[in-house]
Design a protein around this motif. Structure first.
Motif, short mmCIF file in Angstrom:
data_model
loop_
_atom_site.label_atom_id
_atom_site.label_comp_id
_atom_site.label_asym_id
_atom_site.label_seq_id
_atom_site.Cartn_x
_atom_site.Cartn_y
_atom_site.Cartn_z
N UNK A 220 0.90 -1.20 -0.04
CA UNK A 220 -0.02 -0.01 0.03
C UNK A 220 0.98 1.28 -0.04
N UNK A 221 0.61 2.18 -0.94
CA UNK A 221 1.03 3.34 -0.89
C UNK A 221 2.57 3.46 -1.81
N UNK A 222 2.99 2.19 -2.23
CA UNK A 222 4.06 2.16 -3.17
C UNK A 222 3.80 1.62 -4.50
N UNK A 223 4.23 2.34 -5.45
CA UNK A 223 3.97 2.07 -6.94
C UNK A 223 4.62 0.46 -7.34
N UNK A 224 3.98 -0.25 -7.97
CA UNK A 224 4.72 -1.58 -8.80
C UNK A 224 5.39 -1.20 -10.02
N UNK A 261 -3.47 -0.80 -12.85
CA UNK A 261 -2.95 0.27 -11.94
C UNK A 261 -1.47 0.14 -11.68
N UNK A 262 -0.58 -0.50 -12.74
CA UNK A 262 0.82 -0.57 -12.32
C UNK A 262 1.46 0.95 -12.49
N UNK A 263 2.48 1.25 -11.84
CA UNK A 263 3.00 2.57 -11.67
C UNK A 263 3.94 2.94 -12.70
N UNK A 264 4.81 2.01 -13.07
CA UNK A 264 6.16 1.97 -13.72
C UNK A 264 6.20 0.69 -14.70
N UNK A 265 6.43 1.07 -16.00
CA UNK A 265 6.70 -0.10 -16.82
C UNK A 265 8.00 -0.12 -17.71
N UNK A 266 8.80 -1.01 -17.27
CA UNK A 266 10.19 -0.88 -17.77
C UNK A 266 10.23 -1.68 -19.25
N UNK A 267 10.72 -1.06 -20.07
CA UNK A 267 10.70 -1.65 -21.49
C UNK A 267 11.87 -1.23 -22.43
#
Ligand code: 9MG
Length: 286
Positions: A220-224, A261-267
Motif C-alpha cells: 500500500x502506498x508504493x508503486x509497482x 494500476x501498475x505505476x512504472x513499466x520498464x521496457x
C-alpha cells in the motif's frame, strides 16, 4: 501492511531533486551498457551513442531512463564494481548534462550507488532488493528513490529449479518486508517502488500467476514496477523464440498492467509501450 488495491497507485515517485508523475504509468526505457546485454547487444558502449539512445527514448515518451552496467540475464557472470562504474558513470554524467530526465541506475553495489547518485542519478533499481551490505544505507544517504525487486537465487543459477508454495503470497510478503526495511532505514514512502521480478527465479507458470495478480501485488502506498520486456517467458508462452513473440507479449502485458494500476513499466520498446498505455488509458476513461 495491506496489499495494494487495484488502481490505487501513488501520485508520484520522488528522488532527491526530481519527481516522476504516476498519474498514468511512467514508462522506463532500458539502456544497457553491457557487452553481453540480450537486447542491445553491446551497441551502446560508447557514451555518446548511449546518451543519444537515452534522449531518443525520452523523445518517444520515456519518463525514466534505467541505465545498467551489469547483465542480469539468466546465467550472467558478475562484473566488478570498478568495471560496472566505468561503464555507467560516464553515461550518467553525460546524460545529466544533457537532460532533466529522471535517471535510474540498475545496480546492487554500494560504491556504484554512491557515485552515480553524486553524479545526478535519481533512483536505484536493485534486482537484489537493496540486500547487499551498505546498499540501503547508500540510497538513504543520497536521498534517492529506489525500486526493490524480488529474486529467488542469483542470476547465475536462478532459473535452474525455482520453487514456491504460493508465488503471489510469498512475493507480496517479501516486498512488504523490504519496504519495511527501507522505511526503518529512513527512506520516505514516496521514494520506494516494488517489483515482483518477472523471470528472476520464476517458471512460466510463476510469471503468469504474478502477471494475473499484478493489480494486487504491491504494498500500500508504493508503486509497482513491471519488467517483462522481451523476456523469454513470451517465447515459452507462444512456443516460438523470435523478437516478434517477445515484443508482442511485452506490449500485451503493458496494456494489462495499465488496466491493473501498475505505476512504472520498464521496457525496451518505448514508443510502442507508450502507445499501449495510451490506448488502455483511453478505454479506462471511456
Ligand atoms: C535490470 N532488470 C532486468 N529485468 C528487470 C525487472 O523485471 N525489473 C527490474 N526492476 N529491473 C530489471
Amino acid at each position: 501492511m495491506m496489499p495494494t488495491r487495484r488502481n490505487d497507485r501513488p501520485v508520484a515517485l520522488a528522488g532527491a531533486s526530481r519527481r516522476v508523475s504516476l498519474a498514468e504509468p511512467a514508462v522506463m526505457g532500458v539502456l544497457n551498457i553491457t557487452p553481453d546485454s540480450f537486447s542491445d547487444g553491446g551497441r551502446y558502449i560508447e557514451v555518446e551513442a548511449a546518451v543519444e539512445r537515452a534522449l531518443a527514448m525520452v523523445e518517444q515518451g520515456a519518463a525514466i531512463v534505467d541505465i545498467g552496467g551489469e547483465s542480469t540475464r539468466p546465467g550472467a557472470t558478475p562484473v566488478s564494481s570498478q568495471a560496472e562504474l566505468a561503464r555507467v558513470l560516464p553515461v550518467v554524467e553525460a546524460l545529466r548534462a544533457e537532460s532533466p530526465v529522471f535517471i535510474s541506475v540498475d545496480t546492487s553495489n554500494p560504491e556504484v550507488i554512491r557515485a552515480v547518485c553524486e553524479s545526478g542519478a535519481d533512483m536505484i533499481n536493485d534486482i537484489r532488493g537493496l540486500s547487499r551490505p551498505k546498499a540501503l544505507e547508500a540510497v538513504v544517504a543520497a536521498d534517492a528513490a529506489a525500486c526493490v525487486m524480488h529474486m529467488q537465487g542469483a542470476p547465475a543459477n536462478m532459473q535452474s529449479a525455482p520453487v514456491y508454495a504460493d508465488v503471489v503470497a510469498e512475493i507480496r510478503g517479501y516486498l512488504a518486508h523490504r519496504v519495511a526495511a527501507c522505511r526503518a532505514a529512513g527512506m520516505a514512502p514516496e521514494r520506494i517502488a516494488v517489483d515482483p521480478g518477472f523471470g528472476f527465479g520464476k517458471t512460466l507458470e510463476h510469471n503468469l500467476a504474478l502477471l494475473r495478480a499484478i493489480g494486487e501485488l504491491g504494498v500500500e502506498g508504493h508503486p509497482v514496477l513491471m519488467g517483462v520486456s522481451r523476456k523469454s517467458m513470451f517465447a515459452r508462452l507462444f512456443g516460438r523464440d523470435d523478437m516478434d513473440a517477445r515484443i508482442n507479449g511485452s506490449l500485451g502485458a503493458a496494456f494489462w498492467a495499465t488496466l491493473q494500476g501498475v505505476g512504472i513499466i520498464r521496457c525496451h520498446d518505448v514508443r510502442r509501450t507508450v502507445q499501449m498505455v495510451a490506448l488502455a488509458r483511453h478505454l479506462m476513461q471511456g
